[in-house]
Design an enzyme around this catalytic site. Structure first.
Site, mmCIF file in Angstrom:
data_model
loop_
_atom_site.group_PDB
_atom_site.id
_atom_site.type_symbol
_atom_site.label_atom_id
_atom_site.label_comp_id
_atom_site.label_asym_id
_atom_site.label_seq_id
_atom_site.Cartn_x
_atom_site.Cartn_y
_atom_site.Cartn_z
ATOM 1 N N ASP A 214 0.258 -1.185 -2.467
ATOM 2 C CA ASP A 214 -0.540 -0.287 -1.639
ATOM 3 C C ASP A 214 -1.896 -0.141 -2.330
ATOM 4 O OD1 ASP A 214 -1.203 1.903 0.205
ATOM 5 O OD2 ASP A 214 -0.919 3.170 -1.561
ATOM 6 N N ASP B 160 2.593 4.739 -3.679
ATOM 7 C CA ASP B 160 2.646 6.110 -4.184
ATOM 8 C C ASP B 160 2.715 7.165 -3.090
ATOM 9 O OD1 ASP B 160 -0.048 5.955 -3.236
ATOM 10 O OD2 ASP B 160 -0.512 7.679 -4.498
ATOM 11 N N ASP C 225 4.108 4.933 2.259
ATOM 12 C CA ASP C 225 4.732 3.772 1.630
ATOM 13 C C ASP C 225 6.253 3.864 1.617
ATOM 14 O OD1 ASP C 225 2.152 2.815 0.924
ATOM 15 O OD2 ASP C 225 2.155 4.123 -0.830
#
Length: 700
Positions: free
Chosen positions: A384, A583, A587
């Protein structure tokens, strides 16, 4: 022919037959090898508490059993054996009850497993000991030594291993509860022209909601009045708040930061984006079974082999050796006892304990052996962007004067105008001024104009900050201004102009900056031959600019949370073994779906709960360390299993009586000590080999 399913708890194969243990949840049918696995699936927290109590009971009773077996504490042998019998009863049938249930289910499914082997070996040792205790002459003069400590140690050690494995596993319900808690419990709804606070469950599509600054938007909807900046980072992953005005869509559970919004509800209940994320996480976690354990693979073939050898040796000595029923029975019992997998059961938890401890020393929390098994096989790693590769918050990257204004002077007026703002961009400007040593002045006549910018007076001068305000107040833009603007925007930065007394003075560029260790991490992963992909909900231009700095070639931008999971699944279907590093809440589905989910420790609790690995220190270099540690730990597990298996196979012929023609039947008088000593040596070897992991050192 019945199809084979995989037990979602232990990973064993189970026939999809009508008599199989099964449970349907969320439209998915799960099959289980035993009642123990079914109960753990239904109530994981309850199963873990029960296992803790059993391990404690086993340890409390097994320690005195060992002492009484090897130390001359009680001189009277008969009394000593009676006491050992009483102490071993609860270990065998309370602490070891799960092995009997597992053995029963394995026999019913016609498949060997570790439970069957453990139950068979420990029961043989215990029954033999009971016969020696209460019928001392049954086996003649061959052996009068009981095996109580062998049976108890086997059960207690392997239950301890199960606890070590279960203790670190995350339960899906914890992550889901944290996701659900993000939705507001109450919503302010306009009814008959009045504002009424109602439970969010009572909100209906078409209701008009009032959302004030600092509040979470209760459900998905469309802005019908007002303007504000909305922080959607928990859904989209984009660090910059998005300006919302009439006609724009908003997402439930995102945060309204500045102005008052009136929102018409469009999706409520299970239709909201947040509810869909909850569903995706739950399905991905429940649908992902552990890899079939290598020990169970061995047991699948080892159990029938041991029983066959034990039976054959007993029959051989009885019919051909002509040495009587007692000796033949002792041969059968000896083979089963010595084949019982104490070292085999300890092989995995011993290496896992050292490996996970070493991980913790390096800021890596590893949640279970199945994670390590998959980690050492990955060939694709997805990152990410926001909060993972980048810091996740905007900061001032460029101050470009238009004219002769000094940088500190520019920051003085810009920070003064933003000193009363709650907008993240405004806070970033104030922070930049303070870092530059500028004393931030107080502003008067402060006015935050949602979607436009900030207007204020600093030291008697009118300050305008924000591109739309330049148009609103007819601030002239020259060619130099536009060239600098285009250059900064091409780098994926957010550009905001500053005007004093309606004359352009400077451009301030803000961006989410790259973490210090991100570039080195990406380079090392690529050196290892891994395919590195950036996956983000941010805009293409911004994502490409960050990726270029980091040396990442594969970039997928403008991705919604449910699409992240789909991308992971697509890669898996193409044969890739995928790790996902993230995080944020957005996600969570992808972390759950990936073969290995790696959560950044500074991220949201949901991401951490969903990830199979947590980087506690928020240091991306630990991604590389985790992969290296995973490979080293799995290598130790395989070495331990090989040693344990060789030990079992090597001693079975001795137990079956291969030395009797040379040394006579009296060799069985030493068999209890041989079995105990061999088990101790095997266990010490397994533990010592696992402790070699303490020498592991990260390469980055």
């Amino acid at each position: 022919m019945c199809r084979m399913a995989t037990d979602p708890i232990c990973g064993m194969y189970v026939e999809e037959s009508p008599r199989a243990l099964k449970l349907t949840r969320g439209g998915i049918t799960y099959y289980f090898c035993s009642e123990t696995c079914l109960q753990q699936f239904q109530a994981p927290e309850l199963a873990l508490r029960r296992l803790k109590r059993l391990v404690a009971l086993g340890a409390i009773l097994t320690i005195p059993i060992i002492l009484l077996s090897y130390l001359p504490i009680i001189q009277d042998v008969t009394l000593n054996n009676y006491l050992l019998f009483l102490l071993s009863l609860p270990v065998q049938f309370v602490v070891g009850a799960r092995f009997y249930r597992g053995a029963h289910d394995a026999l019913r499914s016609k498949a060997g497993n570790m439970d069957l082997l453990i139950a068979l070996g420990s029961t043989a040792a215990w029954l033999y000991s009971v016969i020696v205790t209460f019928v001392p002459g049954f086996f003649g003069s061959l052996s009068q030594t009981p095996y109580y400590e062998t049976a108890s140690v086997i059960i207690t050690l392997i239950q301890t291993g199960n606890l070590l494995d279960d203790f670190t596993k995350r339960k899906a319900s914890e992550a889901v509860r944290k996701l659900v808690s993000l939705q507001p419990q109450m919503a302010k709804v306009l009814r008959n022209g009045k504002e009424v606070e109602v439970p969010v469950e009572q909100v209906q599509p078409g209701d008009i909601l009032v959302v004030r600054p600092g509040e979470r938007i209760p459900v998905d909807g469309m802005v019908v009045e007002g303007g504000s900046a909305v922080d959607e980072s928990m859904i989209t992953g984009e660090s910059m708040p998005r300006d919302k005005k009439s006609g724009d869509e908003v997402i439930g559970a995102t945060v309204n930061t500045t102005g008052v919004l009136k929102v018409r509800a469009s999706k409520v209940g299970q239709d909201t984006v947040l509810a869909q994320i909850v569903k995706l996480v739950e399905e991905a976690q429940m649908g992902k079974a552990s890899l079939q354990k290598l020990a169970d693979k061995i047991a699948e073939y080892f159990v029938p082999a041991v029983v066959t050898i034990a039976t054959a040796s007993a029959l051989l000595w009885y019919f051909i050796g002509k040495i009587g029923l007692s000796f033949s029975l002792l041969a059968f019992v000896s083979v089963v006892i010595i084949a019982c997998p104490c070292a085999l059961g300890l092989a995995t938890p011993a290496a896992l304990l050292v490996g996970t401890s070493k991980g913790a020393e390096n800021g890596i929390l590893i949640k279970g052996g199945d994670v390590l098994e998959k980690l050492q096989k990955i060939d694709t790693i997805i990152f990410d962007k926001t909060g993972t590769l980048t810091k996740g918050q905007p900061s001032v990257t460029d101050v470009v004067p238009i004219g002769k204004a000094a940088e500190k002077s520019i920051l003085y007026y810009a920070a003064g105008a933003e000193s009363g703002s709650e907008h993240p961009l405004g806070k970033a400007i104030v922070e930049a001024a303070r870092k530059a040593g500028v004393t931030v002045p107080e502003a008067s006549n402060f006015e935050a104009l949602p979607g436009l910018g900030v207007r204020a007076e600093v030291d008697g001068r009118e300050v305008l900050l924000g591109d739309p305000l330049m148009t609103k107040f007819s601030v002239a833009l020259d060619t130099l201004y536009m060239e600098a603007w285009n250059r900064l925007q091409s780098q994926g930065k957010t550009v905001t102009p500053l005007a004093l007394d309606r004359k352009p003075v400077a451009l301030l560029a803000l961006a989410d900056t790259v973490k210090q260790d991100a570039q080195a991490t990406v380079a090392r992963l690529k050196q290892k031959g891994l395919r590195v992909i950036m996956l983000t909900g941010d805009q293409e231009k911004t994502a490409r600019a960050i990726a270029q700095k980091l040396g990442i070639d594969d970039v997928i931008a403008n991705v919604r949370p449910e699409q992240k999971e789909e991308i992971v699944e697509k890669l898996q279907k193409a044969g890739r073994i995928v790790a996902m590093v993230g995080d944020g809440i957005n996600d969570a589905p992808a972390l759950a779906k990936a073969d290995v989910g790696i959560a950044i420790g500074s991220g949201t609790d949901v991401a951490k709960e969903t990830g199979g690995i947590i980087l506690i220190k928020n240091d991306l270099r630990e991604v590389v360390t985790a992969i290296e540690l995973g490979k080293a730990t799995v290598r130790k597990i395989k070495e331990n299993l090989l040693w344990a298996f060789v030990y079992n196979v090597g001693l079975i012929p001795i137990a079956a009586g291969v030395l009797v023609p040379f040394l006579g039947p009296g060799i069985y008088q030493e068999l209890p000590f041989l079995a105990a000593g061999a088990m101790a040596i095997s266990s010490v070897t397994v533990v010592s080999n696992s402790l070699l992991l303490r020498r592991f050192k990260p390469s980055i």
